[in-house]
Enzyme design. Structure first.
Site, PDB file in Angstrom:
ATOM      1  NE  ARG A  56      67.579  97.033  45.664  1.00 52.10           N
ATOM      2  CZ  ARG A  56      67.979  95.858  46.142  1.00 52.10           C
ATOM      3  NH1 ARG A  56      68.774  95.084  45.445  1.00 52.10           N
ATOM      4  NH2 ARG A  56      67.579  95.438  47.317  1.00 52.10           N
TER       5      ARG A  56
ATOM      6  CE  LYS B  65      74.651  92.132  48.631  1.00 51.03           C
ATOM      7  NZ  LYS B  65      73.604  91.447  47.913  1.00 51.03           N
TER       8      LYS B  65
ATOM      9  CE1 TYR C  16      73.524 108.809  30.101  1.00 49.99           C
ATOM     10  CE2 TYR C  16      71.504 109.646  29.143  1.00 49.99           C
ATOM     11  CZ  TYR C  16      72.369 108.600  29.400  1.00 49.99           C
ATOM     12  OH  TYR C  16      72.065 107.348  28.951  1.00 49.99           O
TER      13      TYR C  16
ATOM     14  CD  GLU D  99      78.073 108.203  28.883  1.00 51.26           C
ATOM     15  OE1 GLU D  99      79.039 108.495  28.162  1.00 51.26           O
ATOM     16  OE2 GLU D  99      77.075 107.603  28.481  1.00 51.26           O
TER      17      GLU D  99
ATOM     18  CB  THR E 217      75.917  95.682  47.467  1.00 52.62           C
ATOM     19  OG1 THR E 217      76.041  95.015  48.732  1.00 52.62           O
ATOM     20  CG2 THR E 217      75.922  94.655  46.364  1.00 52.62           C
TER      21      THR E 217
HETATM   22  N1  PLP Z   1      78.517  90.176  45.377  1.00 57.61           N
HETATM   23  C1  PLP Z   1      78.033  89.455  46.393  1.00 57.61           C
HETATM   24  C2  PLP Z   1      78.998  88.797  47.328  1.00 57.61           C
HETATM   25  C3  PLP Z   1      76.656  89.335  46.579  1.00 57.61           C
HETATM   26  O1  PLP Z   1      76.174  88.595  47.572  1.00 57.61           O
HETATM   27  C4  PLP Z   1      75.793  89.978  45.659  1.00 57.61           C
HETATM   28  C5  PLP Z   1      74.318  89.900  45.779  1.00 57.61           C
HETATM   29  O2  PLP Z   1      73.703  89.135  46.343  1.00 57.61           O
HETATM   30  C6  PLP Z   1      76.349  90.692  44.613  1.00 57.61           C
HETATM   31  C7  PLP Z   1      77.704  90.783  44.498  1.00 57.61           C
HETATM   32  C8  PLP Z   1      75.475  91.330  43.579  1.00 57.61           C
HETATM   33  O3  PLP Z   1      74.880  92.472  44.014  1.00 57.61           O
HETATM   34  P1  PLP Z   1      73.725  93.154  43.114  1.00 57.61           P
HETATM   35  O4  PLP Z   1      72.522  92.328  43.285  1.00 57.61           O
HETATM   36  O5  PLP Z   1      73.606  94.519  43.697  1.00 57.61           O
HETATM   37  O6  PLP Z   1      74.229  93.205  41.716  1.00 57.61           O
END
Ligand code: PLP
Length: 472
Positions: A279, A273, A64, A66, A270
């Site tokens: 993730r 991607k 943990y 925080e 994120t």
């Molecule tokens: N913002 C955008 C522009 C996205 O395309 C996405 C996911 O597809 C997100 C936020 C959300 O990401 P997450 O799925 O990691 O919460």
């Protein structure tokens, strides 16, 4: 890292898992096999490096933490401090940001942190000011009432979902569309491009607190300098969600007016991607918002995931290497080659092409819904996702579009020649599929689907996924 080290690491991990719950070990192995065999064109997915994956599977998960680096609500966080500080340092260097907050568990969480930070920073409430100095216990009922009134009904202007914006940019059924008095800007019906004059007009009329740029399905660059001027002209905070194209910013494909970091007050992303990390999510900002952003946990987020922050540090270190710029450029080269291949074969593309990592095919030209096309392509070994097109007559569920993207296949090493072959496979499936008796049903000869699947997997044989990982 040698071939043996990677294979040994993953084999050993599976052996340990198999001893407890063999079905989990089997599913993990099956997932690798599936990913190796399919032509992954999902624009939001990628393949993280073995080092990134391995950084997540360890005892950091048990901790943990925080709070923030050096200021935790739990004892014994010195090693978490090390990885969190490293991840933040890499992020700041990579993107040229003054501040990086690497705790968000996902992109949506990063956006919630940003919304809260902007609200908390901008709402001129004596009650809130007290809360900010941690005198929450001193607030009276009347203070709380005033605070709730001021935090509610703030205005957000973001890109509409059917034009390519994300659910969290003010889509009515999403929390962002419920929290905020929301309005959206679309794209020009003829060109499919953002019309900055129209955005400026909407901003002048609506006077939002937050102007959001960024997208999930817009195949073009956005001029963030112009968007910032629009935000400034109405005193709005300018937020960019670069979740999709963070890898292109990191790899310096998007620079100058197209790099959001120097122009936005706050940037969210994120990490999984085009950036090719674990993730997760991240927030970048200047010193003005840093204090509020750092309150993300526990204000908005659950406890940090130190194992994922460790993996973020690894992936961001990878993105700082010189070869990442080449990777980012190849993503766009591939996306453009795919678009050209499709256009040459008669496909209709939203905006007529792409200058980023994604292409949006309007499948109504084939007489199909997005749902039918997505499934027909999947039957043929091609993994995509359906997506609304601007002013989509089929709505957000069935849709009229297929979104495809190149970050994952580019990681595997496929190049522009293979993109042309991919365009041929997509074209074959879409021209040979016919609409069935509902928006979900379709007819595709299974023999043809099998043939295309075989061609898709043949295309991949020269580009093995995780070539150094042999699970035996
Ligand atoms: N913002 C955008 C522009 C996205 O395309 C996405 C996911 O597809 C997100 C936020 C959300 O990401 P997450 O799925 O990691 O919460």
């Amino acid at each position: 890292m040698s071939l043996n080290a990677e294979s040994t690491a993953f084999r050993s991990a599976l052996e340990v898992i198999r001893a407890v719950e063999p079905r989990v070990a089997d599913a993990i192995g099956a997932e690798l096999a599936d990913q190796r065999e399919s032509l992954k064109l999902i624009a939001s997915e990628n393949y993280a490096s073995p080092a990134t994956l391995l950084a997540m599977g360890n005892w950091f998960s048990d901790k943990y933490a925080e709070g923030t680096v050096g200021r935790r609500f739990y004892a014994g966080c010195q090693n978490v401090d090390t990885v969190e500080a490293l991840a933040a340092e890499h992020a700041k260097e990579l993107f040229g940001a003054a501040h990086a907050y690497v705790q968000p568990h996902s992109g949506i969480d990063a956006n919630l942190v940003a919304f809260w930070a902007i609200l908390a920073d901008r709402v001129e409430s004596p009650a809130l000011k007290k809360a900010q100095v941690r005198q929450v216990n001193d607030l009276t009922e009347a203070d709380w009432f005033a605070l709730r009134r001021e935090l509610g009904n703030q205005r957000m202007l973001g890109m509409s979902l059917d034009a390519g914006g994300h659910l969290t940019h003010g889509f009515r059924p999403n929390i962002s569309g419920k929290m905020f008095d929301q309005r959206s800007y679309g794209t020009d019906p003829t060109t499919g491009l953002i019309d900055y004059d129209k955005v400026a007009e909407a901003a002048r009329e609506f006077k939002p607190l937050i102007l959001v740029a960024g997208y999930s399905a817009y195949p073009r660059k956005v001029n963030f300098r112009i968007m910032r001027e629009i935000a400034d002209s109405v005193g709005a905070t300018f937020m960019v969600d670069m979740a999709h194209f963070a890898g292109l910013v990191a790899g310096k494909v998007f620079t100058g007016d197209f790099d959001p970091v120097p122009h936005a007050h706050i940037v969210t992303t994120t990490t999984h991607k085009s950036l090719r990390g674990p993730r997760g999510g991240m927030v970048l900002c200047g010193p003005e918002l840093a204090g509020q952003v750092d309150r993300g946990c526990p204000m908005v987020l659950g406890g940090p995931l130190p194992h994922v922050m460790a993996a973020k540090a690894v992936a961001l270190a990878e993105a700082r290497r010189p070869d990442f710029a080449g990777y980012a450029q190849r993503i766009v080269d591939n996306s453009q080659a795919l678009a050209e291949g499709l256009l040459r074969r008669g496909a209709k593309l939203v905006t007529g092409g792409t200058d980023n990592h994604l292409v949006l095919i309007d499948v109504s030209g084939y007489g199909l819904t997005g749902r039918q096309a997505e499934q027909a392509l999947l039957d043929s070994g091609i993994v995509t996702n359906r997506n609304a097109v601007p002013q989509d007559p089929n709505g957000a569920w069935y849709t009229s579009g297929i979104r495809i993207g190149t970050p994952a296949l580019t990681t595997r090493g496929l190049g522009t020649a293979e993109m042309d072959q991919t365009a041929e496979l997509i074209h074959t499936v879409l021209t040979q599929t016919t609409s069935g008796e509902s928006k979900a049903k379709y007819v595709l000869d299974p023999a043809l689907a099998d043939k295309v699947s075989k061609q898709a997997s043949d295309l991949l044989t020269t580009f093995p996924l995780y070539p150094a990982v042999d699970l035996g």
